[in-house]
Enzyme design. Structure first.
Site, short mmCIF file in Angstrom:
data_model
loop_
_atom_site.label_atom_id
_atom_site.label_comp_id
_atom_site.label_asym_id
_atom_site.label_seq_id
_atom_site.Cartn_x
_atom_site.Cartn_y
_atom_site.Cartn_z
N ASP A 1 24.88 -60.89 -4.83
CA ASP A 1 26.05 -61.77 -4.79
C ASP A 1 25.66 -63.21 -5.11
OD1 ASP A 1 28.92 -61.95 -3.89
OD2 ASP A 1 28.06 -63.35 -2.45
N GLU B 1 25.08 -60.89 -9.97
CA GLU B 1 26.36 -61.53 -10.25
C GLU B 1 26.04 -62.99 -10.55
OE1 GLU B 1 30.55 -62.91 -8.18
OE2 GLU B 1 28.64 -63.20 -7.21
C1 GLC Z 1 30.99 -63.38 -4.76
C2 GLC Z 1 31.84 -62.23 -4.25
C3 GLC Z 1 33.10 -62.77 -3.68
C4 GLC Z 1 32.75 -63.70 -2.53
C5 GLC Z 1 31.79 -64.78 -2.97
C6 GLC Z 1 31.17 -65.47 -1.80
O1 GLC Z 1 31.54 -64.02 -5.83
O2 GLC Z 1 32.04 -61.31 -5.28
O3 GLC Z 1 33.98 -61.78 -3.25
O4 GLC Z 1 33.91 -64.30 -2.03
O5 GLC Z 1 30.72 -64.24 -3.70
O6 GLC Z 1 30.30 -64.60 -1.14
#
Ligand code: GLC
Length: 545
Positions: free
Chosen positions: A211, A285
């Protein structure tokens, strides 16, 4: 792409994302859980996916849908037990499905024991050094240490009350104030995450989705941003008040993302995962611009995959689609990493709603399914689900709450799945669903779609099966782009596979100059006469030479 003997499962895998609280509820509390996922694994196997990725189910106060982790090595009672997580891994493996879990290293929940200790400790203490605590600026320190904004609106800093009852230091949170950012310059943080990775690797997980992978290093914390409000709007896709040039200039230099220090962290993580046998993997991500910088995350000795978000944002336009595909393939080729494709996830509007058309969404999916690399499918995407309409009192996304409703947030894509048309909550739960489902969701129920040969679901099943047969492991990543009329995506892959997508509102003819047969079409009405292929409007065809 490597040849068959060297191929790893994740290089061309189809990975299904489960957002556990909206997937399936086994105990009637209105919230999806791990047992619900275990019970539904045969459904996932029947789709023809290779792996399942679960968004967080760890112990959490649930201020950000579980992305606020209180204990990364335990399961929240709302989702089940540690034993359930272990059973999920073995049940999935029993069906030949790999398992990917989420890891959230940018921040912990403010309920994590470290943060509670930090609040009880003095400024400058080792407890505070696990996070980003700083004195404020200005008279009485009442101005935050820098001017950054939270991605969920409002300032990225919150001031704490010290043990003596007085206003004290500020801590950084790029997201909600309940998500304090971790200080990755403190070696204890790295050690703790190594323990977490090993904890789940020992239990058999095949990979991790990381994440906010681009956010960990905060080298430039003392630098104010030139326009923090515009930056947050630029980070939001629907920010219409900025020109493309303004957005690009803002996104190219974000002081809290994509700093060089993140790469040292992932080299350390890679050593941990390499201790384990069985092709375990990391997917990052990393929402960064320009996308050419994504290749840095998948260099040898770092991560295995990085999401590319092009198809999450793309217009239904042949030139945009061809540009994105050729760019992504060439950018990642340099690093020797296979690309990834995704139309949807739990943070974005669903593709049917975004394109305002089921027909276009089916056609775009068939483009994505034909591409080299791996494919991520978000739960419900295979049903053609639109976003749910949600009344304000039910919305829970911190982005909605922190913006006082100005930003609707992401709940629309998180409405629970419809399983059985005639059951309460369409079979999601026997209790009260945590987010209400639209009455229209009935029409997208899995049981109805399974029985309808023309459904979205059956298109996905067929395309995933054909993908495996025609484009499976060992396939190369070379696409050939013959000339095509305006508005048509036309590429060929080795083995005589051809894709034609008509993105215009009129039906069109393309002379492919050889004979071929149609193996799949996203909508009815295509035909071939000799070498002339007739493609209906907004339709994708797969052909075999
Ligand atoms: C990422 C997740 C999202 C979350 C954010 C903070 O982007 O996919 O859902 O709110 O991180 O953890």
């Amino acid at each position: 792409m490597p040849n068959l003997s060297q191929a790893k499962w994740w290089q061309d895998a189809v990975i299904y994302q489960v957002y556990p609280r909206s997937f399936r509820d086994s105990n009637g509390d209105g919230i999806g859980d791990i047992q619900g996922v275990i019970q539904s694994l045969p459904y996932l196997a029947s789709l023809g996916v290779d792996a399942v990725w679960l968004s967080p189910f760890y112990k959490t106060p649930n201020k950000d849908g579980g992305y606020d982790v209180e204990d990364p090595r335990d399961v929240d009672p709302m989702f089940g037990t540690l034993g359930d997580a272990e059973r999920l891994i073995s049940a999935a493996h029993g069906l030949d499905l790999k398992v990917v879990f989420d890891v959230v290293p940018n921040h912990f929940s403010s309920e994590h024991k470290w943060f509670k200790e930090a609040l009880r400790s003095a400024p400058g203490s080792k407890e505070r050094s696990r996070f980003h605590f700083y004195d404020g600026k200005g008279v009485d320190g009442n101005v935050p240490p820098n001017n950054w904004n939270s991605l969920f609106n409002g300032p990225a800093w919150t001031r704490v009350i010290e043990q003596n009852g007085e206003l004290g230091q500020w801590y950084l949170h790029l997201f909600d104030s309940s998500q304090p950012d971790l200080n990755w310059e403190n070696p204890e943080v790295l050690e703790d995450f190594k323990t977490t990775l090993r904890f789940w690797l020992d239990r058999g997980v095949d990979g991790f989705r990381i994440d906010v992978a681009h956010g960990l290093a905060k080298e430039d914390i003392h630098i104010d941003h030139r326009n923090p409000d515009a930056l947050i709007r630029a980070l939001r896709v629907e920010s219409s008040d900025l020109t493309k040039e303004e957005r690009i200039s803002l996104l190219t230099d974000i002081p809290f993302f994509d700093r060089d220090g993140v790469h040292e962290i992932y080299s350390e993580w890679r050593k941990v995962i390499d201790e384990y046998s069985g092709d375990r993997m990391f997917v990052a991500e990393a929402y960064i611009y320009p996308t050419s910088r994504l290749a840095r995350y998948v260099r040898p000795g770092e991560l295995h995959q990085v999401f590319n978000f092009d198809f999450l944002l793309i217009e239904w336009s042949a030139s945009a689609i061809q540009e994105a595909i050729t760019r992504v393939l060439s950018e990642l080729e340099e690093a020797g990493a296979p690309p990834t494709w995704a139309l949807d996830n739990h943070d974005s509007p669903r593709v049917v709603s975004r394109l305002k058309s089921e027909k276009k969404a089916r056609a775009l999916a068939m483009v994505a399914h034909a591409l080299p690399g791996s494919l991520y499918i978000y739960q419900g995407e295979e049903l053609g689900l639109p976003d749910g309409e949600i009344a304000p009192e039910f919305r829970q996304d911190p982005a909605f709450i922190r913006s006082a409703g100005k930003d609707l947030g992401r709940d629309g894509a998180r409405v629970p799945l419809p399983w059985e048309a005639d059951e309460k909550n369409f079979g999601f739960s026997t209790g009260t669903s945590w987010l209400p489902q639209d009455p229209s969701y009935k029409n997208y129920s899995i049981d109805l779609e399974e029985a309808d040969h023309a459904s979205f679901l059956n298109l996905y099943k067929t395309s995933l099966a054909l993908r495996k047969k025609h484009l499976g492991l060992g396939g190369d990543s070379v696409l050939e782009w013959p000339d095509s009329p305006e508005g048509v995506v036309y590429f060929k892959r080795s083995g005589g596979f051809i894709l034609l997508a008509n993105t215009t509102a009129e039906s069109l003819e393309v002379n492919i100059r050889f004979a071929a047969t149609i193996i799949l079409q996203s909508a009815e009405g295509a035909s071939i006469t000799g070498s002339i292929v007739r493609i209906p409007a907004d339709t994708t065809l797969w052909l075999q030479q």
